[in-house]
Design an enzyme around this catalytic site. Structure first.
Site, PDB file in Angstrom:
ATOM      1  N   ARG A   1      11.773 -43.868  10.650  1.00  0.00           N
ATOM      2  CA  ARG A   1      12.129 -45.312  11.020  1.00  0.00           C
ATOM      3  C   ARG A   1      11.335 -46.126  11.536  1.00  0.00           C
ATOM      4  O   ARG A   1      10.494 -45.875  12.452  1.00  0.00           O
ATOM      5  CB  ARG A   1      13.608 -45.024  11.657  1.00  0.00           C
ATOM      6  CG  ARG A   1      14.711 -44.401  11.099  1.00  0.00           C
ATOM      7  CD  ARG A   1      15.016 -45.365   9.966  1.00  0.00           C
ATOM      8  NE  ARG A   1      16.318 -45.015   9.434  1.00  0.00           N
ATOM      9  CZ  ARG A   1      16.492 -44.238   8.273  1.00  0.00           C
ATOM     10  NH1 ARG A   1      15.026 -44.005   7.485  1.00  0.00           N
ATOM     11  NH2 ARG A   1      17.693 -43.532   7.526  1.00  0.00           N
TER      12      ARG A   1
ATOM     13  N   GLU B   1      11.824 -54.212   9.114  1.00  0.00           N
ATOM     14  CA  GLU B   1      11.840 -54.167   7.561  1.00  0.00           C
ATOM     15  C   GLU B   1      12.839 -55.001   6.831  1.00  0.00           C
ATOM     16  O   GLU B   1      14.012 -55.422   7.507  1.00  0.00           O
ATOM     17  CB  GLU B   1      12.303 -52.696   7.227  1.00  0.00           C
ATOM     18  CG  GLU B   1      11.974 -52.431   5.686  1.00  0.00           C
ATOM     19  CD  GLU B   1      12.162 -50.808   5.672  1.00  0.00           C
ATOM     20  OE1 GLU B   1      12.876 -50.183   4.664  1.00  0.00           O
ATOM     21  OE2 GLU B   1      11.678 -49.972   6.822  1.00  0.00           O
TER      22      GLU B   1
ATOM     23  N   HIS C   1       8.753 -48.429   1.477  1.00  0.00           N
ATOM     24  CA  HIS C   1      10.145 -47.342   1.951  1.00  0.00           C
ATOM     25  C   HIS C   1      10.331 -46.871   0.673  1.00  0.00           C
ATOM     26  O   HIS C   1      11.495 -46.769   0.227  1.00  0.00           O
ATOM     27  CB  HIS C   1      11.289 -48.365   2.554  1.00  0.00           C
ATOM     28  CG  HIS C   1      12.125 -47.510   3.189  1.00  0.00           C
ATOM     29  ND1 HIS C   1      12.821 -47.900   4.301  1.00  0.00           N
ATOM     30  CD2 HIS C   1      12.405 -46.031   3.198  1.00  0.00           C
ATOM     31  CE1 HIS C   1      13.666 -46.845   4.950  1.00  0.00           C
ATOM     32  NE2 HIS C   1      13.442 -45.931   4.463  1.00  0.00           N
TER      33      HIS C   1
END
Length: 318
Positions: free
Chosen positions: A232, A261, A279
């Site tokens: 994360r 993000e 990602h």
């Protein structure tokens, strides 16, 4: 209410048992989701969608949130539990692909794969030279893994194939037999940071480990070491990471997730010793289909069959 057009045939199976609304473009915000969710008994959410107190307050009929992700940091589990809403996720199915991507980043950063590719595409290669894009050998290096859950253990298990020694850190030590099978040892976080040539993050995100790697902890890392993050984004203070890379204290970084993000810190973008991916840790067709299948199966189990799914993290049937 399904917030994405997921791969596979799970949506059709769900439609055979339930009335379904599909929003293939998702929703723009938690406020928009709150305005939409009233009257729905089930919600299929993505890791990018925050499902907090405001959503649960607006969704009086909600029985289940099936989160298409291994993590649930986007879900207010306390709010779900207070209202008896079941929350499920997709463990196990993305472990190997994410672990593979972590190693892809390790290799790409340590061997200059991306910068070398850019040189070839710009047609700037003038021939073999002994000092040209000289990386570092993985054999004999030490990998420090922070977070030895499913994915962290899979990363550790792949290390012997590259001749890499490993250590790991998490609050609760693995069983000794498991450590033996993985060929690894637990060590304190400060020792891991000070001795690892590569630090790979695989911890879940919570209030306690937000900015786990910050200016202070990165200063304590071994000079020239590499940082890999497929977990994360907010585990790392990206401004501090950019400075540690710019100064030369850290040797490189490979990132698949970001603090804000989908935005990435602009100072990271211009650094040649950073590999940036959008990602894609679980982004194989096989895994994305399996993730979707988990979610659709849990919705059917809860809403059509009236049973709490085995993957339930919190919540009970009211």
């Amino acid at each position: 209410l399904v917030l994405a057009d997921l791969p596979g045939d799970g949506l059709e199976r769900l439609r055979q048992r339930c009335e379904v609304t599909l929003r293939s473009a998702g929703v723009a915000s938690e406020a928009e989701l709150s305005a939409l969710v009233a009257g729905y008994h089930g919600l299929l959410s993505l890791l990018t969608q925050r499902v907090g107190e405001r959503v649960f307050a607006a969704a009086e009929d909600l029985e289940i949130v099936a989160n298409c992700a291994v993590g649930v940091d986007n879900i207010d589990l306390g709010a779900a539990e207070r209202r008896g809403v079941v929350v499920t996720h997709t463990p196990d199915v993305l472990t190997d692909d994410t672990a593979d991507l972590a190693w892809a980043l390790i290799l790409a950063v340590s061997r200059g794969v991306v910068s070398g590719d850019a040189i070839m595409r710009r047609q700037e290669y003038d021939g073999w030279q002994p000092r040209f894009i000289v990386g570092r050998s993985l054999t004999g290096s030490r990998l420090g893994v922070i977070g030895a859950g499913r994915i962290g253990r899979a990363v550790l298990a792949r290390a012997p194939a590259f001749g890499v020694e490993t250590r790991y850190y998490q609050r609760h030590r693995l069983p000794i037999d498991t450590e033996g099978e993985l060929g690894t040892e637990w060590c304190p976080l400060d020792e891991l940071l000070a001795t690892a040539d590569i630090v790979s993050l695989h911890a879940s995100l919570n209030d306690e480990n937000r900015y786990l790697l910050n200016a202070e902890t990165m200063a304590a890392m071994k000079p020239g070491s590499l940082v890999i993050n497929t977990a994360r984004g907010p585990l790392i203070d990206e401004a501090a990471l950019a400075e540690a890379l710019r100064s030369g204290h850290l040797g490189g970084a490979g990132l698949d997730v970001y603090e804000n993000e989908p935005r990435v810190h602009p100072r990271l973008v211009g650094l040649e010793n950073v590999v940036l991916l959008p990602h894609i840790g679980s982004a194989t067709w096989e895994t994305r289909v399996r993730m979707a299948d988990c979610c659709f199966a849990d919705l059917i189990t809860m809403l059509a069959d009236g049973r709490v799914p085995a993957r339930a993290l919190v919540g009970t049937v009211g």
